[in-house]
Design a protein around this motif. Structure first.
Motif, PDB file in Angstrom:
ATOM      1  N   ALA A 111      11.940   7.346  -0.002  1.00  0.00           N
ATOM      2  CA  ALA A 111      10.752   7.986   0.568  1.00  0.00           C
ATOM      3  C   ALA A 111      10.028   7.032   1.509  1.00  0.00           C
ATOM      4  O   ALA A 111       9.581   7.425   2.597  1.00  0.00           O
ATOM      5  CB  ALA A 111       9.824   8.456  -0.546  1.00  0.00           C
ATOM      6  N   ALA A 112       9.897   5.757   1.125  1.00  0.00           N
ATOM      7  CA  ALA A 112       9.239   4.768   1.983  1.00  0.00           C
ATOM      8  C   ALA A 112      10.043   4.557   3.259  1.00  0.00           C
ATOM      9  O   ALA A 112       9.484   4.465   4.355  1.00  0.00           O
ATOM     10  CB  ALA A 112       9.067   3.450   1.229  1.00  0.00           C
ATOM     11  N   PHE A 113      11.355   4.495   3.140  1.00  0.00           N
ATOM     12  CA  PHE A 113      12.210   4.323   4.317  1.00  0.00           C
ATOM     13  C   PHE A 113      12.020   5.471   5.298  1.00  0.00           C
ATOM     14  O   PHE A 113      11.861   5.259   6.503  1.00  0.00           O
ATOM     15  CB  PHE A 113      13.679   4.229   3.894  1.00  0.00           C
ATOM     16  CG  PHE A 113      14.638   4.199   5.057  1.00  0.00           C
ATOM     17  CD1 PHE A 113      14.800   3.051   5.806  1.00  0.00           C
ATOM     18  CD2 PHE A 113      15.362   5.332   5.411  1.00  0.00           C
ATOM     19  CE1 PHE A 113      15.668   3.017   6.879  1.00  0.00           C
ATOM     20  CE2 PHE A 113      16.229   5.315   6.473  1.00  0.00           C
ATOM     21  CZ  PHE A 113      16.389   4.156   7.214  1.00  0.00           C
ATOM     22  N   LEU A 114      12.020   6.714   4.789  1.00  0.00           N
ATOM     23  CA  LEU A 114      11.824   7.870   5.672  1.00  0.00           C
ATOM     24  C   LEU A 114      10.443   7.837   6.323  1.00  0.00           C
ATOM     25  O   LEU A 114      10.298   8.191   7.490  1.00  0.00           O
ATOM     26  CB  LEU A 114      12.046   9.165   4.891  1.00  0.00           C
ATOM     27  CG  LEU A 114      13.488   9.419   4.426  1.00  0.00           C
ATOM     28  CD1 LEU A 114      13.560  10.658   3.543  1.00  0.00           C
ATOM     29  CD2 LEU A 114      14.422   9.535   5.613  1.00  0.00           C
ATOM     30  N   ALA A 115       9.409   7.428   5.577  1.00  0.00           N
ATOM     31  CA  ALA A 115       8.057   7.348   6.140  1.00  0.00           C
ATOM     32  C   ALA A 115       7.976   6.262   7.213  1.00  0.00           C
ATOM     33  O   ALA A 115       7.350   6.465   8.260  1.00  0.00           O
ATOM     34  CB  ALA A 115       7.042   7.065   5.030  1.00  0.00           C
ATOM     35  N   PHE A 116       8.605   5.120   6.991  1.00  0.00           N
ATOM     36  CA  PHE A 116       8.560   4.018   7.963  1.00  0.00           C
ATOM     37  C   PHE A 116       9.367   4.316   9.218  1.00  0.00           C
ATOM     38  O   PHE A 116       9.022   3.842  10.301  1.00  0.00           O
ATOM     39  CB  PHE A 116       9.083   2.720   7.344  1.00  0.00           C
ATOM     40  CG  PHE A 116       8.221   2.168   6.245  1.00  0.00           C
ATOM     41  CD1 PHE A 116       6.837   2.256   6.291  1.00  0.00           C
ATOM     42  CD2 PHE A 116       8.806   1.564   5.146  1.00  0.00           C
ATOM     43  CE1 PHE A 116       6.055   1.743   5.278  1.00  0.00           C
ATOM     44  CE2 PHE A 116       8.030   1.051   4.121  1.00  0.00           C
ATOM     45  CZ  PHE A 116       6.650   1.140   4.189  1.00  0.00           C
ATOM     46  N   THR A 117      10.433   5.095   9.083  1.00  0.00           N
ATOM     47  CA  THR A 117      11.297   5.356  10.247  1.00  0.00           C
ATOM     48  C   THR A 117      11.030   6.709  10.896  1.00  0.00           C
ATOM     49  O   THR A 117      11.736   7.076  11.828  1.00  0.00           O
ATOM     50  CB  THR A 117      12.774   5.286   9.811  1.00  0.00           C
ATOM     51  OG1 THR A 117      13.031   6.234   8.790  1.00  0.00           O
ATOM     52  CG2 THR A 117      13.151   3.887   9.370  1.00  0.00           C
ATOM     53  N   ARG A 125      11.681  -7.841   7.471  1.00  0.00           N
ATOM     54  CA  ARG A 125      10.722  -7.236   6.544  1.00  0.00           C
ATOM     55  C   ARG A 125      11.514  -6.855   5.304  1.00  0.00           C
ATOM     56  O   ARG A 125      12.507  -6.143   5.386  1.00  0.00           O
ATOM     57  CB  ARG A 125      10.055  -6.014   7.149  1.00  0.00           C
ATOM     58  CG  ARG A 125       9.177  -6.342   8.330  1.00  0.00           C
ATOM     59  CD  ARG A 125       8.489  -5.098   8.866  1.00  0.00           C
ATOM     60  NE  ARG A 125       7.809  -5.398  10.106  1.00  0.00           N
ATOM     61  CZ  ARG A 125       6.567  -5.844  10.187  1.00  0.00           C
ATOM     62  NH1 ARG A 125       5.878  -6.046   9.102  1.00  0.00           N
ATOM     63  NH2 ARG A 125       6.015  -6.084  11.349  1.00  0.00           N
ATOM     64  N   ALA A 126      11.064  -7.329   4.151  1.00  0.00           N
ATOM     65  CA  ALA A 126      11.770  -7.076   2.900  1.00  0.00           C
ATOM     66  C   ALA A 126      10.782  -6.573   1.870  1.00  0.00           C
ATOM     67  O   ALA A 126       9.692  -7.104   1.742  1.00  0.00           O
ATOM     68  CB  ALA A 126      12.452  -8.344   2.410  1.00  0.00           C
ATOM     69  N   GLY A 127      11.174  -5.528   1.146  1.00  0.00           N
ATOM     70  CA  GLY A 127      10.309  -4.980   0.116  1.00  0.00           C
ATOM     71  C   GLY A 127      11.118  -4.504  -1.070  1.00  0.00           C
ATOM     72  O   GLY A 127      12.316  -4.248  -0.958  1.00  0.00           O
ATOM     73  N   GLN A 128      10.437  -4.416  -2.219  1.00  0.00           N
ATOM     74  CA  GLN A 128      11.091  -3.968  -3.445  1.00  0.00           C
ATOM     75  C   GLN A 128      10.275  -2.837  -4.046  1.00  0.00           C
ATOM     76  O   GLN A 128       9.064  -2.972  -4.235  1.00  0.00           O
ATOM     77  CB  GLN A 128      11.198  -5.142  -4.428  1.00  0.00           C
ATOM     78  CG  GLN A 128      11.834  -4.771  -5.734  1.00  0.00           C
ATOM     79  CD  GLN A 128      11.929  -5.962  -6.679  1.00  0.00           C
ATOM     80  OE1 GLN A 128      11.420  -7.024  -6.411  1.00  0.00           O
ATOM     81  NE2 GLN A 128      12.591  -5.760  -7.791  1.00  0.00           N
ATOM     82  N   ASP A 146       0.828  -1.208   0.000  1.00  0.00           N
ATOM     83  CA  ASP A 146       0.000   0.000   0.000  1.00  0.00           C
ATOM     84  C   ASP A 146       0.868   1.267   0.000  1.00  0.00           C
ATOM     85  O   ASP A 146       0.437   2.308  -0.497  1.00  0.00           O
ATOM     86  CB  ASP A 146      -0.919   0.023   1.225  1.00  0.00           C
ATOM     87  CG  ASP A 146      -1.989  -1.059   1.159  1.00  0.00           C
ATOM     88  OD1 ASP A 146      -2.223  -1.608   0.055  1.00  0.00           O
ATOM     89  OD2 ASP A 146      -2.572  -1.370   2.219  1.00  0.00           O
ATOM     90  N   ALA A 147       2.083   1.187   0.527  1.00  0.00           N
ATOM     91  CA  ALA A 147       2.995   2.334   0.562  1.00  0.00           C
ATOM     92  C   ALA A 147       3.782   2.466  -0.736  1.00  0.00           C
ATOM     93  O   ALA A 147       4.665   3.319  -0.835  1.00  0.00           O
ATOM     94  CB  ALA A 147       3.947   2.203   1.742  1.00  0.00           C
ATOM     95  N   GLY A 148       3.532   1.639  -1.734  1.00  0.00           N
ATOM     96  CA  GLY A 148       4.174   1.792  -3.042  1.00  0.00           C
ATOM     97  C   GLY A 148       5.146   0.688  -3.412  1.00  0.00           C
ATOM     98  O   GLY A 148       5.756   0.744  -4.484  1.00  0.00           O
TER      99      GLY A 148
END
Length: 164
Positions: free
Chosen positions: A152-158, A140-143, A118-120
């Motif tokens: 951007a996803a990393f900054l949002a998650f952290t 947790r692993a994502g591509q 959902d986050a891209g």
């Protein structure tokens, strides 16, 4: 003409040549030879100096060495898992690169991660590892399709996480 005496002065026809001491028969002066002791003494002195220099150098080399101490090396064997890892529900290039074991831990479950999709993320998984006892961890692993989207996803998650 009467014979000349040795004290009389010779006349023109009776010329006698007196050679000075130390000349050879042809009249060329020769230096008197004396025993030569200079060369053997210089040679002995040079050999002695070289011997002293070699002895001093050898002493410095030998005295600077320390006796070797035996080294003890302990080889640690990497722990291996006691569990057999489970098969992942899907297989593709991304999933095949994820580890099934690491040290003493083995994969015990693998599920899709809908929050990251959902986050891209193109695909994402939550994976549980265990050592068969009380030791567990979650991976947790994502591509993502681009590095910027992953950043951007990393900054949002952290966001709000404590930084070291």
């Amino acid at each position: 003409m009467p014979p000349a005496s040795s004290s009389a002065r010779p006349t023109r026809g009776q010329l006698r040549i007196r050679r000075p001491p130390g000349t050879e028969s042809r009249g060329i002066p020769v230096a008197p030879s004396a025993p030569s002791r200079g060369r053997p003494l210089v040679l002995v002195a040079c050999v002695a100096v070289v011997g002293v220099v070699v002895a001093v150098a050898a002493w410095f080399v030998v005295s600077g060495r320390q006796s070797p101490t035996p080294a003890t090396t302990t080889v640690r064997v990497s722990p291996t898992p006691t569990l057999t890892p489970v098969q992942r529900p899907t297989t593709n290039a991304f999933v095949d690169r994820l580890p099934s074991t690491t040290l003493q831990y083995a994969l015990v479950s693998s599920e899709p991660e809908p929050a990251w999709v959902d986050a891209g993320a193109i695909e994402a998984y939550v994976e549980q590892f265990s050592d068969g006892g009380s030791g567990t961890f979650t991976l947790r692993a994502g591509q993502w399709s681009t590095a910027e989207a992953a950043d951007a996803a990393f900054l949002a998650f952290t966001a709000g996480a404590e930084r070291p």
